[in-house]
Design a protein around this motif. Structure first.
Motif, short mmCIF file in Angstrom:
data_model
loop_
_atom_site.label_atom_id
_atom_site.label_comp_id
_atom_site.label_asym_id
_atom_site.label_seq_id
_atom_site.Cartn_x
_atom_site.Cartn_y
_atom_site.Cartn_z
N TYR A 69 -5.62 47.29 -15.01
CA TYR A 69 -4.34 47.93 -15.38
C TYR A 69 -3.99 48.24 -13.74
N LYS A 70 -4.00 49.73 -13.33
CA LYS A 70 -3.64 50.13 -12.18
C LYS A 70 -4.84 50.17 -11.00
N SER A 77 -4.22 40.42 -16.30
CA SER A 77 -3.33 39.58 -16.29
C SER A 77 -1.97 40.31 -15.38
N PHE A 78 -1.78 41.53 -15.54
CA PHE A 78 -0.91 42.37 -15.10
C PHE A 78 0.23 42.23 -15.90
N GLU A 79 0.42 41.45 -16.66
CA GLU A 79 1.56 41.09 -17.80
C GLU A 79 1.56 41.91 -19.17
N GLY A 80 0.57 42.13 -19.40
CA GLY A 80 0.23 42.79 -20.63
C GLY A 80 -1.01 42.06 -21.40
N ASN A 123 3.87 48.64 -22.26
CA ASN A 123 3.16 49.91 -22.05
C ASN A 123 2.05 49.67 -20.96
N PHE A 124 1.81 48.28 -20.88
CA PHE A 124 0.48 48.00 -19.84
C PHE A 124 0.92 47.03 -18.81
N ALA A 125 2.16 46.57 -18.73
CA ALA A 125 2.66 45.73 -17.49
C ALA A 125 2.69 46.31 -16.24
N VAL A 126 2.27 45.82 -15.35
CA VAL A 126 2.32 46.60 -14.09
C VAL A 126 2.44 45.69 -12.86
N SER A 127 2.87 46.24 -11.68
CA SER A 127 2.96 45.19 -10.53
C SER A 127 1.71 44.65 -9.97
N CYS A 160 -10.20 45.85 -22.14
CA CYS A 160 -9.12 44.88 -22.50
C CYS A 160 -8.40 45.32 -23.68
N ASP A 161 -8.66 46.06 -24.46
CA ASP A 161 -8.11 46.82 -25.66
C ASP A 161 -7.99 46.14 -26.92
N ILE A 162 -7.60 44.98 -26.77
CA ILE A 162 -7.62 44.30 -28.05
C ILE A 162 -8.67 42.92 -28.46
N TYR A 163 -8.63 42.84 -29.70
CA TYR A 163 -9.91 41.86 -30.16
C TYR A 163 -9.74 40.39 -29.49
N GLU A 164 -8.55 39.92 -29.48
CA GLU A 164 -8.23 38.54 -29.05
C GLU A 164 -8.88 38.12 -27.49
N SER A 165 -8.67 39.40 -26.78
CA SER A 165 -9.00 39.30 -25.23
C SER A 165 -10.34 39.51 -25.38
N ALA A 166 -10.84 40.24 -26.01
CA ALA A 166 -12.50 40.43 -26.16
C ALA A 166 -13.09 39.38 -26.63
N ILE A 167 -12.74 38.40 -27.40
CA ILE A 167 -13.38 37.51 -27.83
C ILE A 167 -13.52 36.46 -26.45
N ASP A 168 -12.85 36.24 -25.62
CA ASP A 168 -12.82 35.42 -24.53
C ASP A 168 -14.01 36.03 -23.66
N VAL A 169 -13.90 37.23 -23.51
CA VAL A 169 -14.86 38.09 -22.62
C VAL A 169 -16.30 38.17 -23.14
N PHE A 170 -16.63 38.29 -24.44
CA PHE A 170 -17.87 38.11 -24.91
C PHE A 170 -18.47 36.76 -25.01
N GLU A 171 -17.65 35.83 -25.05
CA GLU A 171 -18.08 34.37 -24.62
C GLU A 171 -18.62 34.08 -23.42
N TYR A 172 -17.85 34.73 -22.57
CA TYR A 172 -17.98 34.46 -21.17
C TYR A 172 -19.44 35.11 -20.66
N ILE A 173 -19.58 36.45 -20.99
CA ILE A 173 -20.83 37.18 -20.48
C ILE A 173 -21.91 36.92 -21.07
N ASP A 174 -22.04 36.33 -22.53
CA ASP A 174 -23.24 36.24 -23.27
C ASP A 174 -24.48 36.05 -22.60
N ASN A 175 -24.48 35.14 -21.41
CA ASN A 175 -25.67 34.74 -20.91
C ASN A 175 -25.77 35.32 -19.30
#
Length: 207
Positions: free
Chosen positions: A47-48, A78-81, A94-98, A141-156
């Motif tokens: 976020y900020k 993403s800085f876009e939400g 609520n979460f878009a930022v420069s 990352c606040d939401i399920y869809e974003s968390a899916i990508d994160v957990f797949e990446y960090i698993d190992n």
């Protein structure tokens, strides 16, 4: 009792949340130093940048007597939400930022790298993230869809003894999904032990 009730209700809930979150980050960095856990730091959803800079400054203070320990910090957003909108509060409005402002604020910190983009676009393409191990992963990352990508990446990619800190762990979207569900479905949770909780967040340690 009346005064205590007034003070508690007067202070915004975000302040309680952030104080507890920052306190837990201090505990984690102390444990990383205590056990000499190797690996960098990565934060998903900055976020900020307030949480990221707090984590960096906490690390600098705790490791000030060991300057040979040079931990790299990565902040992703993403800085876009969000890639999808299915929650009334976790929305793009609520979460878009420069991005320019946030990136500019971190330019003076050589150890911090800001990576812009949705997680599914940058995690497998950024060369600095491909061969990396982490002692501390903070997921905001606040939401399920974003968390899916994160957990797949960090698993190992989390070091043995490393910490996984997950914000908004049980927040539920309009589809009944939560980050807890992504955590359970996409991570080898048998490798992790429960460390502690704060506000609506939970912390685990890889053992």
């Amino acid at each position: 009792t009346i005064l205590l009730s007034f003070l508690i209700n007067f202070i915004k809930g975000d302040y309680y949340h952030n104080v507890s979150k920052f306190y837990e980050k201090n505990k984690i960095w102390n444990n990383i130093k205590l056990d000499s856990i190797k690996g960098n730091y990565i934060e998903f959803g900055i976020y900020k940048g307030k949480s990221l800079i707090h984590s960096y400054k906490t690390y600098k203070k705790i490791f000030k007597e060991t300057p040979n320990i040079n931990i790299k910090f990565f902040g992703l957003d993403s800085f876009e939400g969000f890639p999808v909108e299915n929650h009334d509060f976790y929305s793009n409005s609520n979460f878009a930022v420069s991005s320019e402002k946030v990136i500019h604020n971190f330019k003076k910190y050589e150890q911090i790298e800001i990576i812009q983009g949705y997680f599914n676009e940058v995690l497998d393409s950024n060369e600095n993230l491909i061969d990396n191990q982490f002692s501390f992963v903070f997921i905001d990352c606040d939401i399920y869809e974003s968390a899916i990508d994160v957990f797949e990446y960090i698993d190992n990619k989390i070091s043995n003894g490393g910490f996984l800190m997950i914000d908004d762990f049980t927040s539920i979207d309009k589809n009944g999904n939560s980050i807890y569900k992504a955590f359970k479905d996409k991570l080898n949770i048998d490798q992790y032990i429960y460390f502690t909780s704060y506000s609506n967040g939970q912390i685990y340690r890889k053992i």
